[in-house]
Structures are given as C-alpha cells and as structure tokens.
Design a protein around this motif. Structure first.
Motif, PDB file in Angstrom:
ATOM      1  N   VAL A  13       1.096  -1.383   0.128  1.00  0.00           N
ATOM      2  CA  VAL A  13      -0.014   0.366  -0.118  1.00  0.00           C
ATOM      3  C   VAL A  13       1.073   1.444  -0.017  1.00  0.00           C
ATOM      4  N   PHE A  57      -5.725   2.007  -0.939  1.00  0.00           N
ATOM      5  CA  PHE A  57      -6.421   1.068   0.073  1.00  0.00           C
ATOM      6  C   PHE A  57      -7.122   2.288   0.713  1.00  0.00           C
ATOM      7  N   TYR A  63      -9.354  -1.423  -2.350  1.00  0.00           N
ATOM      8  CA  TYR A  63      -7.872  -1.716  -2.829  1.00  0.00           C
ATOM      9  C   TYR A  63      -8.213  -0.733  -4.328  1.00  0.00           C
TER      10      TYR A  63
END
Lengths: 291, 538
Positions: A13, A57, A63
C-alpha cells in the motif's frame, strides 16, 4: 472486515507496483469482502496488478492502483473538464480525454426541462461529473451534484485551459492543498478548476497571471513539495521586479559595439532601494530595437 | 464517426480567446516573447548499438548485406527536441543506378513518417497533407538554391556530385527519414534541424575503382569490420543491374584481417539551410516565431522562411489563408537570418561534440593488448608503419628485443601519469589504449576527410622529435622528472606520448579541433620543447 493477518497488502500500500505484482493473497484472508478498483484483477486467490502506479487502500476494504497517464479512464463520481464536440437532440457529445466520447444528457442540468435546454457551441469548456462509466458503453456525465444542484458545475467562461497528466491533476486536488497552489495563492488571485482527466482551467483578471500560474503548475509535475514551493517563490520574486517597471520614468540607451547600455531614471520606493539583490528586468520589444 | 470525432483535436473557445487576448499584450501562453525561439536539444545515435553490431558478426558467411547495414547504426541519426516537439532524423545511403539525365550525380530524397502516437489526428498509413508539405519544405531548403544559381553548384546544401561512384552506373542514393515522435507545434523547423543534424553526422563507406578496366567497384568497409567487400561487374548481363548492385561478395580476406578497410566519408555539406516558421494572427498583424501546437490551431496564416547563416534565402513557404504585407515579409526575413545564425551555431556545436565523442570511441574500440604488445606497437611507429600482425609475425630486431627486455611490466601504470592532468578520468582508460594501437590509425589513410590536409606538419615534427628521443639522448633532458624510475623506461614513455600526439593531432584535424582532443594534444607541445634540444644533440 479489516484485513489483519495478511502482511502483503500492507507492504504494497502506497508503494509503486508494476503489472504482475501479486498484492493481496485471498487464501490468507477468508471471511472478508474486498473491493477492487482500477488496475487490479483477480486470478483465483491472487489479486494482481495490471497497471504501473501506486497501490492505494481505503478503509475498510477498497484497493486500487493510482496511475499517471495522458489518457483518462472514466470513473464514476470523478469531476472532469470536458469539451463539447457536438450536440444531438437529447445528448451533448463531450470529449473527456477518454477512449470514447461521453454523453451529457440535455436534461442533466439544475432544473433542466425540455423547455430550457442550454445551448453550447462546439469547443465550449464544461466542468462536469461522471455518473456512469460502464465498459463497452459511452460514459455519461451530469452538470449537477448528487442532489440535483448546479454546485459549480457547468460551462467555464474565459480563462485558459491546458492539459497535463492525470497524476498532476490528482496532485493539485489532494489535501492538504498542493504546495504550488498554496504558494501562488498567497500572492496572486486566480480561479482554478481541476479535472481528474488531466485538464486544468485557470482564470484571472490579467492574462499574465494566468500564464504564470499555468506554467508554474506544468513545471511542478516532477517536483517534490519543497521544490514546488521554492519554484513558486522564485517565480513570484521575478514578477515583483517586473512590476517595478511601473516606476521607471525615463530610459536612455546607447549602443556600443553590439552591446546596449541602459541608463534608467526611476522613482523607487525607499524600501526597495535597500534591497540587496535588486535588479531590474526590462522587457524590450525586439521589434522596436530592430527597426 | 464517433472514433474520428474523438481523435480530432479541438481547441476550446476559451483557449482560442485567451491566446488572442494575451497576444494583444505581447504575451504567449508558454511565457515567451513573441519573437523568442524555444529551447533546442539535439541528440545523436547511441554507441551501444554499434558495439553490439560489431562484435563477432559472421560476415564471412554473408553474401547478401545491404549497404545500410554495413554502416554503423549510430552515424546519421539524430533526435531533435524543440520544446515539446520531438523529431527523429535518420540518414541512410544505398548504391543505385543514377537517373538518365543526371548521370554523374547522386540523389537525395526525403521521407516523412507521421505516427499517430505523436498526435492522434495523424492517421496511420498514407501520408497526410501536412506530412507531404513538411517533406517538401525540407527538401526545397536543401536543394532549391541549385535552381536559383544553376551555374554555381556550391549553392546546393549537399554536394550530390561527390556522391557519384561510377558515372552513369553507380551513385549513392541518400535517403533522409524524418519521424515525428511528438507534436508540440512547429514540426517544420524541428524536422529541418533533425535532417541537417543527421546529414552532418552521416558517413558513407568509401568506394574506389579497380580491376583491369577500372570498372570494378570496391566498397571499403569501416575499419571495425574485419573483412572487405567488393562489387563485381557481371560480364554476362552486360552491365550492372539494380539488384546485383546490392549483392556484396567477400574478397581479399587474409586471416580475418583485410587491408581494404577505410574510414567512412562524411557528406559534403556546403551550408545549412535553416527553416524558421512565423505565425500570423488576426488583422492587426500580430506575428510570433516558432508557434506551439495551440497557437498553430489559432493562427490565421503561417510562413516558413529557409535561410542559411550567411543570410541567403533558400526557400519561402506561405501557408494559411491570411494575407501578409510586404513589409512584414521583409521583417520576417531579417528576423529569420538572425535566428538562423544562432541555430546553425547550435547544430554545429552539437555535431562537433558528437564527432569528438566518436573519435574517442573509435580509439576505445580497438582491441586491447597487454603491456608487452603496447610497447611493441609503440616502437613500431618508429619503424614506420608496420602493422601489429607484421610485427608479431616477423622476427623482432635485436634492438627491439633489447628494448622489450628493458620495459618492465608496470608501464601500464606509468602510462597514466602522462595524461592525468589533461584527460577526463572517464576517458582515461580508452586514451591509454590509444597509445598502443595508434599504429592502426597511421596504417589507415589519414586523408579520409575531404577537408583535412593530410598530416599536420606540427605533429610530424613531434614524431620526428620523438624518434630523436628514442635514441636515448633524452636522458639528459628529461632527467628532472620521474626520477625514481629506471632510465630505459623513459624513452618508451616518450615514444608513447609522441604516438599519442601524432594520433590525436590527426583526429583533431578530422573533427575540426574539439576541446577534449586538444587537451590531449597538450603533451605534444611539451614534448616538442623538450625534444628539440635532443635533436640538436643527435
């Protein structure tokens, strides 16, 4: 619903991912629902990346991959700048830099009825919202917010529109305010509209401010926050010197062997006389010098 | 219809209005003055391509190689950036039969490629109107002045007569390919600069005539190729046929080395016609130079003036509907000749820098040899132009052997001392090698460049001086420096320096004197000063 056990998404992320990266392993996170956005796909238990960009995220379970490119892929709820290409009886055809032209229904305006259909000539710039973006269909736009109010959407008058990458326009919209806009906004007054499709519209009283702002924004594409600030401040410093030209009373020049010597008689505010790095930038029309 | 609408780029009403209002107060959207040119960047082909190409190409078994692939890839390719506009130029040459009416002239042709990647409005396949116009403007600039002064052949930019190999039979056909990679406005000027830059760096293999009837053409490959090629005139067909020209037969190969290789020749370019484009707006006679993409969409008329640095007008092209008064045209011509000068300077600087790099690279390209070989090669210069193979093969004279014994293995390390101050660290390894392999250059023709005048007398003097040095009279003069080293080492070092001097001065001639090479020549002057007393002594 939060993904706890899987270590992989956390490491990816906000990092750069490239096509083929497996970012989420579903076998390790049962009993969860996750939502996938653009640039990700599911291969059985693996979620792999399809585009190069940064993995984002958002809580609880979304996502997606953020990319920077010249072409825009329409996405619902994005606000974009579109150019009217053609008008049909029930739709305007709008170019939003996407793979296909978008439709703007003639009734999708605040209080829009069959009687008061707006007239847009080809080439009109509109600030619009994407309401439908299904694959295989032309995207649909609207000039109202979700509650049916006009809310800043609609045609943009005057000003100047330029194109940039989608990454840059996302940076300009990010919060806290992008450093370049913050630095410019302290000294200059201008209006700006940023479309997520990589189009930016700038308006101001004087064209020179528009040009300065537009070029500062275009130059900040690859700069970090601090660099943007420095660049904008340097630019503003230069502008101040140009403004000084207003104080110049008289100017004589002599030409000695191809070099020009200027003698300037100016009435300067006392505060400026003390400035150490004082320099005058004189704009000479090469036309006049030649003739 | 939908697709086409999406591909045609349309300017918004806002932009159009803004460009016009800003121009009214002498402002342009990218912050330039109306008469300011954008920044020009010129890049040339990369060397890696060539290195790859030359390593172990099985040319012995090749019977059909077209000329274009014989040429090193890097020469004659350029990339020009003018603001956002990006154009690639590529020049290739081929041996063909000349036109019947111009039997002793080569040809020059221009092809343009407008890729849809550069601008969605360019359609793939057939060349559009703008593609044809662009090619014509560049072409006219390069060849038009011939029509103006038919008697003065020098008025042409490229000397096509020098491209003739065998009158009526075989000439070089030079082809310029212009690829538009990104359209940011003013494609004509960018393409013109790209064409010139690639023409200036293009090199064709040298051709000589031989055989009993003087009709057999030998194409000398660039020296990096270990074989030579020859064109055979086919007697049976009673003349040269087009396809036969392109067939190359390998001849004269001895142990993988040939003595036919020669440095490829550059084209003879008399002057550089530079295209400058002006855009005209509205009735008030507003005019800007070098319009960007959006300005081109707004402008009423456009005029491209092709001038060279001397101020000669080679071509004028007026496009768009708007009429332009005579006074404006004269003004444009004045402005164009001014900016042509600065652009010519930029192109020449870029080409010069490239040539320097090329010369240095050529030096590096030569095969490495160990320290022993280096000293042999260095001595070889004294023995007047023996090639490495000959020296290796033949028995060495007693003098040589004696010298060899005295030269310790560490000459490699001492070599660095000579150049340390003068040559950039990155190039040091390569230049170090020069000294050993300079023999290869001296063996080859020194007059490959039409402009060079053979060997520089200064460098000759230097090499003579070094020969005097080699007879060990140097001891008395040079003893001040390098005291810790053994005496016999010095002569070798000096010879090496001298070799470097002769070699580099030769290269400096070829490349019209670049900085780095000039720096490298410095030791020569030092050498001369020191060596001349030794000459007197001997």
């Amino acid at each position: 619903m939060e993904c706890k056990s899987s270590g992989s998404p956390v490491t990816f992320v906000d990092n750069v991912v490239v096509p083929g990266d497996v970012v989420v392993d579903l076998s390790s996170m049962t009993n969860q629902t996750i939502k996938l956005g653009g640039g990700l796909r599911q291969d059985c238990d693996a979620i792999s990346v399809m585009k190069a960009g940064k993995l984002r995220f958002s809580k609880p379970n979304k996502y997606w991959v953020e990319t920077s490119q010249k072409r825009y892929v329409p996405c619902v709820e994005d606000s974009v700048l579109g150019i009217v290409v053609d008008s049909k009886s029930d739709n305007f055809l709008i170019d939003i830099k996407g793979p296909a032209l978008a439709f703007l229904p003639v009734l999708a305006f605040e209080g829009g009825t069959r009687r008061n259909i707006p007239k847009f000539e080809a080439g009109t710039l509109l600030y619009v919202r994407v309401v439908k973006a299904n694959p295989g269909m032309n995207p649909e736009l609207s000039c109202t917010d979700a509650s049916g109010k006009a809310a800043e959407f609609g045609a943009l008058k005057d000003g100047y529109m330029f194109e940039c990458s989608t990454g840059l326009s996302r940076m300009l919209l990010s919060s806290p305010t992008c450093p370049v806009l913050e630095a410019l906004g302290k000294k200059l007054s201008f209006e700006i509209a940023v479309g997520l499709n990589g189009r930016v519209w700038v308006n101001s009283n004087s064209p020179s401010i528009v040009i300065i702002v537009a070029n500062a924004i275009m130059n900040s594409e690859s700069l970090s926050g601090v660099q943007q600030k420095i660049m904008a401040e340097k630019l503003l410093h230069k502008i101040q010197l140009i403004v000084l030209e207003g104080y110049i009373l008289d100017c004589k020049w002599t030409i000695v062997e191809e070099s020009v010597t200027f003698e300037i008689f100016a009435h300067l505010p006392s505060a400026l006389k003390d400035a150490q790095d004082f320099e005058l930038r004189i704009r000479i029309d090469p036309l006049q010098v030649l003739l | 219809m939908d697709g086409r609408l999406a591909n045609t780029w349309k300017l918004t009403v806002n932009e159009k209005k803004f460009i016009e209002t800003a121009l009214a107060s002498n402002l342009r959207i990218d912050g330039r003055n109306p008469l300011e040119y954008r920044k020009i960047t010129i890049k040339f082909g990369r060397q890696e391509l060539q290195e790859e190409k030359n390593n172990g190409v099985p040319l012995m078994s090749c019977y059909c190689v077209i000329i274009a692939s014989v040429l090193p890839l890097e020469d004659g390719s350029s990339e020009v950036q003018l603001g956002q506009t990006h154009v690639m130029g590529l020049v290739t040459g081929q041996l063909v039969q000349p036109y019947q009416d111009r039997q002793n002239e080569g040809t020059l042709s221009i092809f343009t490629e407008f890729s849809p990647m550069a601008d969605p409005s360019f359609e793939p396949g057939r060349p559009g109107e703008s593609a044809v116009e662009l090619g014509r403007i560049v072409d006219r600039g390069l060849s038009f002045s011939m029509e103006c002064f038919p008697k003065n052949m020098e008025s042409r930019a490229v000397d096509t007569e020098s491209l003739c190999v065998l009158a009526g039979k075989l000439v070089w056909a030079i082809r310029i390919d212009l690829h538009i990679l990104d359209n940011g406005g003013n494609l004509v000027d960018a393409a013109n600069i790209a064409a010139l830059a690639s023409l200036l760096t293009f090199r064709r293999p040298e051709c000589t005539l031989g055989g009993e009837d003087g009709q057999e053409v030998t194409v000398h490959p660039p020296e990096c190729f270990p074989t030579s090629y020859a064109f055979y005139k086919s007697e049976s067909s009673g003349g040269l046929l087009m396809y036969q020209i392109n067939w190359i037969t390998v001849v004269g190969v001895e142990n993988g080395f040939s003595y036919n290789e020669r440095e490829p020749l550059p084209l003879i370019v008399h002057h550089l016609p530079i295209a400058i484009t002006f855009a005209f707006f509205g009735g008030e006679g507003k005019m800007v130079v070098d319009p960007v993409h959006s300005e081109e969409a707004v402008m009423g008329g456009r005029m491209t003036v092709t001038v060279n640095a001397n101020g000669d007008i080679c071509a004028i092209q007026k496009g768009g509907g708007e009429g332009v008064p005579q006074s404006a045209i004269m003004h444009c011509l004045q402005l164009a000749s001014l900016s042509a000068e600065s652009i010519t300077k930029k192109i020449k600087n870029a080409v010069e820098a490239y040539n320097t790099e090329r010369a240095l690279r050529k030096i590096k390209r030569h095969p490495t040899s160990d320290a022993g070989n280096v000293s042999v090669a260095a001595l070889d210069v004294i023995e007047q132009n023996k090639t490495i193979e000959q020296v290796e093969g033949s028995e060495l004279s007693r003098h040589h052997l004696e010298r060899l014994k005295l030269v310790p293995e560490d000459t490699c390390s001492s070599r660095g001392d000579d150049n340390d101050a003068d040559i950039k660290p990155s190039e040091q390894g390569g230049t170090g090698r020069v000294q050993g392999n300079a023999v290869n250059f001296l063996g080859g023709p020194s007059s490959w460049d039409p402009y060079s005048k053979g060997v520089d007398p200064d460098s000759l003097k230097a090499s003579l001086a070094s020969r005097g040095v080699s007879t060990r009279h140097m001891k008395q003069n040079g003893s001040g420096e390098n005291s810790p080293k053994t005496e016999p080492e010095k002569p070798t070092k000096d010879i090496k320096q001298a070799t470097l001097a002769t070699d580099t001065s030769g290269t400096a001639l070829q490349t019209n004197g670049e900085k780095t090479l000039k720096d490298a020549v410095k030791p020569k002057n030092k050498r001369r000063k020191r060596a001349s007393p030794s000459m007197k002594g001997s």
